[in-house]
Scaffold this motif. Structure first.
Motif, PDB file in Angstrom:
ATOM      1  N   VAL A 290      55.353  57.252  -3.605  1.00 27.57           N
ATOM      2  CA  VAL A 290      54.414  56.192  -4.002  1.00 27.57           C
ATOM      3  C   VAL A 290      55.118  54.844  -3.855  1.00 27.57           C
ATOM      4  N   GLU A 291      54.413  53.919  -3.230  1.00 23.61           N
ATOM      5  CA  GLU A 291      54.959  52.572  -3.047  1.00 23.61           C
ATOM      6  C   GLU A 291      53.845  51.569  -3.281  1.00 23.61           C
ATOM      7  N   ALA A 292      54.141  50.527  -4.006  1.00 21.60           N
ATOM      8  CA  ALA A 292      53.123  49.523  -4.308  1.00 21.60           C
ATOM      9  C   ALA A 292      53.728  48.136  -4.242  1.00 21.60           C
ATOM     10  N   GLU A 293      52.899  47.180  -3.814  1.00 18.10           N
ATOM     11  CA  GLU A 293      53.341  45.792  -3.697  1.00 18.10           C
ATOM     12  C   GLU A 293      52.317  44.875  -4.364  1.00 18.10           C
ATOM     13  N   ASP A 294      52.816  43.990  -5.198  1.00 19.06           N
ATOM     14  CA  ASP A 294      51.997  42.939  -5.816  1.00 19.06           C
ATOM     15  C   ASP A 294      50.740  43.503  -6.490  1.00 19.06           C
ATOM     16  N   VAL A 295      50.921  44.574  -7.271  1.00 24.77           N
ATOM     17  CA  VAL A 295      49.776  45.186  -7.972  1.00 24.77           C
ATOM     18  C   VAL A 295      49.341  44.284  -9.123  1.00 24.77           C
ATOM     19  N   LYS A 296      48.046  44.016  -9.181  1.00 23.73           N
ATOM     20  CA  LYS A 296      47.489  43.206 -10.260  1.00 23.73           C
ATOM     21  C   LYS A 296      46.272  43.904 -10.848  1.00 23.73           C
ATOM     22  N   VAL A 297      46.213  43.910 -12.171  1.00 22.06           N
ATOM     23  CA  VAL A 297      45.023  44.372 -12.883  1.00 22.06           C
ATOM     24  C   VAL A 297      44.668  43.286 -13.878  1.00 22.06           C
ATOM     25  N   TRP A 298      43.608  42.528 -13.550  1.00 22.57           N
ATOM     26  CA  TRP A 298      43.167  41.429 -14.405  1.00 22.57           C
ATOM     27  C   TRP A 298      41.791  41.786 -14.967  1.00 22.57           C
ATOM     28  N   ALA A 345      46.642  52.383 -12.342  1.00 21.02           N
ATOM     29  CA  ALA A 345      46.355  51.682 -11.084  1.00 21.02           C
ATOM     30  C   ALA A 345      46.993  52.408  -9.906  1.00 21.02           C
ATOM     31  N   LEU A 346      48.225  52.885 -10.078  1.00 20.06           N
ATOM     32  CA  LEU A 346      48.901  53.609  -8.994  1.00 20.06           C
ATOM     33  C   LEU A 346      48.170  54.908  -8.655  1.00 20.06           C
ATOM     34  N   LEU A 347      47.559  55.518  -9.673  1.00 21.36           N
ATOM     35  CA  LEU A 347      46.778  56.732  -9.450  1.00 21.36           C
ATOM     36  C   LEU A 347      45.368  56.438  -8.929  1.00 21.36           C
ATOM     37  N   ARG A 348      45.050  55.138  -8.840  1.00 22.69           N
ATOM     38  CA  ARG A 348      43.714  54.706  -8.416  1.00 22.69           C
ATOM     39  C   ARG A 348      42.649  55.195  -9.383  1.00 22.69           C
ATOM     40  N   MET A 349      42.975  55.187 -10.666  1.00 26.60           N
ATOM     41  CA  MET A 349      42.003  55.565 -11.689  1.00 26.60           C
ATOM     42  C   MET A 349      41.337  54.336 -12.293  1.00 26.60           C
ATOM     43  N   ILE A 350      41.904  53.157 -12.028  1.00 26.32           N
ATOM     44  CA  ILE A 350      41.270  51.894 -12.395  1.00 26.32           C
ATOM     45  C   ILE A 350      41.415  50.944 -11.213  1.00 26.32           C
ATOM     46  N   SER A 351      40.570  49.944 -11.177  1.00 21.11           N
ATOM     47  CA  SER A 351      40.581  48.986 -10.074  1.00 21.11           C
ATOM     48  C   SER A 351      41.776  48.056 -10.168  1.00 21.11           C
ATOM     49  N   THR A 353      44.277  45.059  -7.485  1.00 20.08           N
ATOM     50  CA  THR A 353      44.510  44.423  -6.192  1.00 20.08           C
ATOM     51  C   THR A 353      45.962  44.644  -5.810  1.00 20.08           C
ATOM     52  N   GLY A 354      46.284  44.336  -4.545  1.00 23.90           N
ATOM     53  CA  GLY A 354      47.620  44.604  -4.043  1.00 23.90           C
ATOM     54  C   GLY A 354      47.578  45.765  -3.060  1.00 23.90           C
ATOM     55  N   ARG A 355      48.751  46.267  -2.707  1.00 23.72           N
ATOM     56  CA  ARG A 355      48.836  47.365  -1.740  1.00 23.72           C
ATOM     57  C   ARG A 355      49.457  48.582  -2.413  1.00 23.72           C
ATOM     58  N   ILE A 356      48.806  49.732  -2.300  1.00 14.21           N
ATOM     59  CA  ILE A 356      49.319  50.993  -2.851  1.00 14.21           C
ATOM     60  C   ILE A 356      49.330  52.017  -1.726  1.00 14.21           C
ATOM     61  N   ARG A 357      50.486  52.647  -1.519  1.00  7.77           N
ATOM     62  CA  ARG A 357      50.616  53.667  -0.478  1.00  7.77           C
ATOM     63  C   ARG A 357      51.090  54.972  -1.104  1.00  7.77           C
ATOM     64  N   PHE A 358      50.479  56.064  -0.656  1.00  6.86           N
ATOM     65  CA  PHE A 358      50.897  57.403  -1.077  1.00  6.86           C
ATOM     66  C   PHE A 358      51.338  58.170   0.157  1.00  6.86           C
ATOM     67  N   GLU A 359      52.599  58.549   0.176  1.00  9.40           N
ATOM     68  CA  GLU A 359      53.205  59.215   1.331  1.00  9.40           C
ATOM     69  C   GLU A 359      52.940  58.432   2.619  1.00  9.40           C
ATOM     70  N   GLY A 360      53.055  57.113   2.515  1.00 11.80           N
ATOM     71  CA  GLY A 360      52.922  56.244   3.676  1.00 11.80           C
ATOM     72  C   GLY A 360      51.513  55.855   4.036  1.00 11.80           C
ATOM     73  N   ASN A 361      50.523  56.406   3.373  1.00 11.49           N
ATOM     74  CA  ASN A 361      49.123  56.115   3.688  1.00 11.49           C
ATOM     75  C   ASN A 361      48.536  55.138   2.674  1.00 11.49           C
ATOM     76  N   GLU A 362      47.854  54.118   3.186  1.00 13.65           N
ATOM     77  CA  GLU A 362      47.201  53.137   2.320  1.00 13.65           C
ATOM     78  C   GLU A 362      46.058  53.802   1.542  1.00 13.65           C
ATOM     79  N   ILE A 363      46.095  53.649   0.221  1.00 13.56           N
ATOM     80  CA  ILE A 363      45.017  54.233  -0.594  1.00 13.56           C
ATOM     81  C   ILE A 363      44.306  53.188  -1.443  1.00 13.56           C
ATOM     82  N   GLN A 364      44.743  51.936  -1.320  1.00 11.09           N
ATOM     83  CA  GLN A 364      44.201  50.894  -2.194  1.00 11.09           C
ATOM     84  C   GLN A 364      42.684  50.757  -2.069  1.00 11.09           C
TER      85      GLN A 364
END
Length: 556
Positions: A290-298, A345-351, A353-364
């Motif tokens: 799992v890799e994420a960049e600039d994750v925001k939950v406002w 947010a990393l699990l995509r259970m809530i909305s 912004t930013g970039r989230i990748r799971f095993e190299g695939n964009e899931i955001q």
């Protein structure tokens, strides 16, 4: 206070008549014609101004003994086959209702473990604290209000005037516990019974509450019966300790004596029951899961008739995360810092912004439907092992539910074999799988929760405070189990906790969060051994030394 002063104080207490004394006390519960003994002929006493700690694991009889002191057990299902409890020489167990009303909340007060369930969600802070004053002291509204403000200030709630009309859900965990303490102290009791009052609190808030209780005890001279399973807290706050297991007191004595020279095997077991060991060796060559960049939950703040957005609550504000196969990233911080929100947010259970990748695939930007095939690879274990398990489903159904969704081609026999294997892997007897959650202990329920996640053979597991509700020895067992499962299956963990001792035993890397932002990040060794920010230093001091925390660094 010098050692000589302490010795004189202890000697004076020993000579004084006991404020509370239990003599040969037994407690039994009868259900469906079957009687079980919960407390078996225990004896202890508390002198005025003294703190006695009752220590033991869940089910040892600590809370039942304390509730007997104010006769709050569920009678007539509960009974006392033997013994008596004397408060100021009066036997509480044979006292009439008038005498009990005089004692409860007036001469003996209680603080319970979970303030959210102890406070009325429909009443304001002012009403709940003032109620104690009106019932026992007959105060007028104005006098009660003034006393409530004084109490809230005394227990360290900032700007108490603004909190009078707050409801429990509008307060943090630490603030709710402070309100409970204010209620307990409203009538200046002679004895305060504190039943696991810091178990659900962050380490910094825990240190503040312990210091507050000590300060209030010094100011008022009240005695305290402190119930806990955490021996670190006992060393900090108690004068004497009684160690309980199986409804019996197996050892008692001054705190220093019990800690330095424990005589009973169970006491030695408790003292040794702290999460130990080290996480797997850090290996940056392992693939990123799992890799994420600039994750925001406002969360928007809306006001006015048209409900326009006027501001945002920045629960997570621009965080980068990397979790590798076979490695653990620890997320630490106080309640409200954004730890769980980041995990969801990393699990995509809530909305977010930013970039989230799971095993190299964009899931955001994937929809809920598109995320469904990935759910078997991304699992979560929650904090409360009882609340997260359906009481209407058997363990077999709970653990096998995900198999029915993600492996629909399995036959019933194949699914049952997988469920049995998962339960065996987490250390449970597979023959118990047809029982229901209430038939298991807290530690066993958490193992069921872990089995439910592991049966799907995931690659990434979010562990959200999985040990905070457990006894110390069970914590150590669960930590060992998680470490073993990770090594066996190459699991990537996101471990969220405010218990830094557990994080240190599991995490390779650590992120320290505060108010939605990262205040410090790095390898676990660097963050724990050489913290750079004042906030992280305060967290470490509270977790490992239980020192008083600077309120300017860690605030309510």
């Amino acid at each position: 206070m010098t050692k000589t002063d302490t010795a004189h104080t202890a000697a004076a207490r020993a000579e004084a008549a006991p404020l509370l004394e239990a003599r040969d006390l037994s407690v039994a519960f009868t259900q469906n014609g079957v009687t079980q003994t919960a407390v078996d002929r225990i004896s202890f006493q508390i002198a005025p101004g003294e703190t006695l700690a009752l220590v033991g694991e869940s089910g040892s009889g600590k809370s039942v003994s304390a509730l007997s002191a104010v006769k709050l057990l569920p009678y007539p299902a509960a009974s006392h086959p033997s013994g008596e409890i004397l408060f100021k020489g009066e036997n509480v167990l044979t006292a009439d209702e008038k005498a009990l009303r005089r004692i409860r909340g007036n001469e003996i007060s209680m603080i319970f473990q979970e303030p959210m369930t102890s406070l009325n969600p429909l009443h304001t802070v002012e009403r709940q604290v003032a109620e104690m004053l009106k019932i026992h002291r007959g105060m007028s509204d104005s006098a009660a209000r003034a006393r409530v403000l004084e109490l809230l200030h005394q227990v360290g709630i900032r700007e108490p005037e603004q909190r009078l009309q707050s409801y429990p859900h509008q307060l943090s965990g630490g603030q709710r516990q402070r309100v409970m303490i204010a209620m307990a102290l409203a009538n200046e009791p002679d004895l305060l019974i504190a039943d696991e009052p810091t178990t659900a609190l962050d380490v910094t808030v825990q240190a503040q509450i312990l210091q507050l209780l000590k300060d209030l005890q010094r100011e008022t001279g009240m005695a305290m019966l402190f119930i806990t399973h955490d021996l670190g807290i006992v060393r900090k706050i108690a004068d004497r300790v009684c160690v309980m297991t199986g409804g019996k007191i197996v050892e008692t004595g001054p705190v220093a004596e019990i800690f330095d020279n424990p005589q009973h095997s169970y006491t030695r077991h408790l003292l040794a029951a702290e999460p130990k060991g080290a996480p797997p060796v850090s290996d940056t060559s392992r693939p990123v899961v799992v890799e994420a960049e600039d994750v925001k939950v406002w969360f928007p703040v809306k006001r006015g008739f048209l409900r326009r957005t006027v501001d945002h609550i920045k629960a997570v504000d621009g965080i980068d995360v990397t979790v590798r196969e076979g490695q653990t990233l620890g997320i630490v911080g106080e309640s409200g810092s954004g730890k769980t929100t980041l995990g969801l947010a990393l699990l995509r259970m809530i909305s977010s912004t930013g970039r989230i990748r799971f095993e190299g695939n964009e899931i955001q930007d994937r929809s809920w439907r598109d995320m469904r095939p990935l759910r078997r690879d991304m699992q979560v274990v929650f904090q409360d092992p009882f609340g997260s398990l359906s009481p209407r489903m058997s363990v077999a159904d709970i653990v096998g539910e995900g198999l029915g969704v993600h492996f629909p081609g399995l036959s019933l026999d194949e699914r049952d074999r997988k469920v049995a294997a998962a339960l065996e892997e987490v250390g449970l007897d597979a023959t118990t799988r047809f029982r229901y959650p209430h038939e298991f202990s807290g530690g066993q329920r958490q193992r069921i929760s872990i089995a439910r996640a592991m049966v799907l053979e995931p690659k990434f597991v979010m562990l959200d405070e999985p040990t905070s509700a457990l006894d110390m020895s069970v914590q150590a067992q669960v930590v060992d189990l998680l470490r073993d499962l990770q090594k066996r299956h190459g699991l990537a963990y996101l471990f969220i906790s405010h218990d830094l001792k557990v994080v240190r035993a599991l995490a390779n890397d650590v992120i320290v969060m505060r108010a939605g932002k990262v205040v410090e990040a790095g390898s676990a060794d660097a963050v724990f051994d050489a913290p750079e920010t004042e906030y992280t230093k305060a967290l470490m001091a509270a977790a490992f030394r239980l020192e008083t925390v600077d309120a300017g660094v860690v605030s309510e």
